[in-house]
Design a protein around this motif. Structure first.
Motif, short mmCIF file in Angstrom:
data_model
loop_
_atom_site.label_atom_id
_atom_site.label_comp_id
_atom_site.label_asym_id
_atom_site.label_seq_id
_atom_site.Cartn_x
_atom_site.Cartn_y
_atom_site.Cartn_z
N ARG A 28 0.84 -1.21 0.00
CA ARG A 28 0.00 0.00 0.00
C ARG A 28 0.87 1.25 0.00
N ARG A 29 1.94 1.23 0.78
CA ARG A 29 2.84 2.40 0.83
C ARG A 29 3.52 2.59 -0.52
N ARG A 30 3.91 1.50 -1.16
CA ARG A 30 4.58 1.63 -2.46
C ARG A 30 3.64 2.17 -3.53
N ASP A 80 3.42 5.82 -2.86
CA ASP A 80 4.66 6.49 -3.29
C ASP A 80 4.69 6.66 -4.81
#
Length: 401
Positions: free
Chosen positions: A218-220, A223
């Protein structure tokens, strides 16, 4: 005692493969009573399936049309040393559209959702709520939690539909953006522009392990969106999965390991492209093939599905060899070089490759020239078999067939 419900054909697992069988039967064999059974409330679960228009056989476009959610006239790919626009028309099916299409095609009462099948035989299905379906024939399309007697790697992914505060600027899909940090194997990002301010973004890996770290992915995705300058208002939808990338195996042993003796479809029959994990072209071809059979009784149907799957296995030898080379010859962080070179080849060859219909000339062209991996490593990879796929886990369940 409750009397069993009866039908000519019961489809267990109404994901992509099972849903297409249901649509094909409704369209081409309306004389048959077909019952579709799905453990989830939504047929197909939570999935987006995409394909090239050139993947489909005759009658295939009409079959899938009711389930198509978006169409584009081409797509893009990006690598560190190459970007390319390709003209092949691209399409996407969503679970919601598949669900609507199947429900519209089958008569009322012929869809059973939200109930799991606890026992499947060639001529019957027992449900968790105690009901029994007596069928002339049964097709098990529930996906596969493992692929015993097969080896290879994994394609794993997380995708989110992002709603943006302003238009994203993409007119066509980005099927591969490998200009991202390479980690956990070959990594790329995949983007589908469903509307000017709604885009599906998937972070995908060709990995040696099936493990998924969902918070990290999810963070990637967040980003990646930030690097594109997209202002995300919300994530409207999310899916994740793990698919087999098949390098080798014992097909006869794989088939014997199946339980129940019913006919099979989709991943449960290993009807996937060995290298891309791509299942839609084979699902369409098999669904249409079933409509031509005179005998859909349990044992005859099982023999027909076995014969079809065994031929598909034989036809996939070249792609399994490429899988061994990708995973065995290239260092994980350098696998992108193989795909970058591939996307420099003629577009008709690329189309036939994805459809699983490579000609002899195509195969020679793929292997010709200076390889993007060391020759010694490539040769050594042909001896290895890859990691076992028998412990794949739940990433292959239900609607992912």
């Amino acid at each position: 005692m409750m009397q069993p419900e009866t039908c000519d054909l019961a489809i267990v697992g109404c994901g992509l493969a099972g849903g297409l069988v249901a649509l094909a039967m409704a369209r081409h064999r309306p004389d048959l009573r077909v019952i579709a059974i799905e453990r989830g409330e939504i047929l197909g679960g939570d999935h987006v399936w995409s394909f090239f228009a050139s993947d489909l056989p005759e009658r295939g476009d009409a079959l899938v049309a009711p389930a198509v959610a978006a169409r584009w006239d081409g797509y893009e790919v990006h690598f560190p040393g190459r970007s390319r626009d390709l003209a092949a028309p691209y399409r996407s099916i969503t679970s919601r559209k598949l669900d609507s299409a199947v429900r519209a095609a089958l008569p009322a009462g012929c869809i059973i959702s939200g109930v799991e099948a606890t026992a499947v035989t060639p001529a019957s299905v027992t449900l968790a709520d105690g009901r029994t379906i007596a069928a002339g024939g049964v097709i098990d399309a529930r996906g596969a939690h493992a692929l015993p007697h097969m080896a290879g790697g994994w394609q794993k992914f997380m995708g989110q539909t992002l709603r943006l505060a302003a238009p994203h600027g993409l007119e066509r899909p980005v099927v591969m953006d490998a200009r991202v940090e390479q980690m956990d194997g070959y990594r790329f990002v995949y983007c589908l522009p469903f509307s000017p301010t709604e885009i599906f973004v998937e972070d995908t890996y060709y990995s040696d392990t099936p493990a998924l770290d969902l918070p990290l992915l999810r963070r990637r995705i967040a980003d990646y969106a930030a690097r594109q300058g997209w202002q995300v208002e919300s994530a409207a939808y999310e899916e994740a999965g793990v698919l087999p990338v098949i390098a080798a195996g014992d097909f006869a042993a794989f088939w014997r390991a199946g339980s129940g003796g019913a006919a099979r479809a989709g991943t449960r029959a290993a009807l996937v492209h060995p290298l891309t994990s791509y299942s839609l072209p084979d699902a369409v071809r098999f669904a249409l093939h079933l409509t031509t059979l005179d005998n859909l009784s349990g044992s005859s149907l099982e023999r027909a599905s076995h014969a079809w799957a065994a031929q598909h296995w034989r036809d996939g030898r070249f792609y399994r060899m490429l899988t061994r080379m990708l995973f065995g010859a290239a260092r994980p962080e350098a696998r992108w070089r193989v795909l970058e070179r591939f996307y420099g080849l003629p577009e008709p060859l690329i189309e036939r490759f994805y459809a699983g219909r490579s000609t002899l000339a195509d195969k020679l062209r793929v292997l010709a020239g200076k390889p993007p991996v060391p020759v010694s490593a490539a040769m050594a990879s042909l001896i290895g078999r890859g990691r076992p796929l028998a412990d794949l886990g739940a990433g292959l369940g239900g609607g992912a067939a």
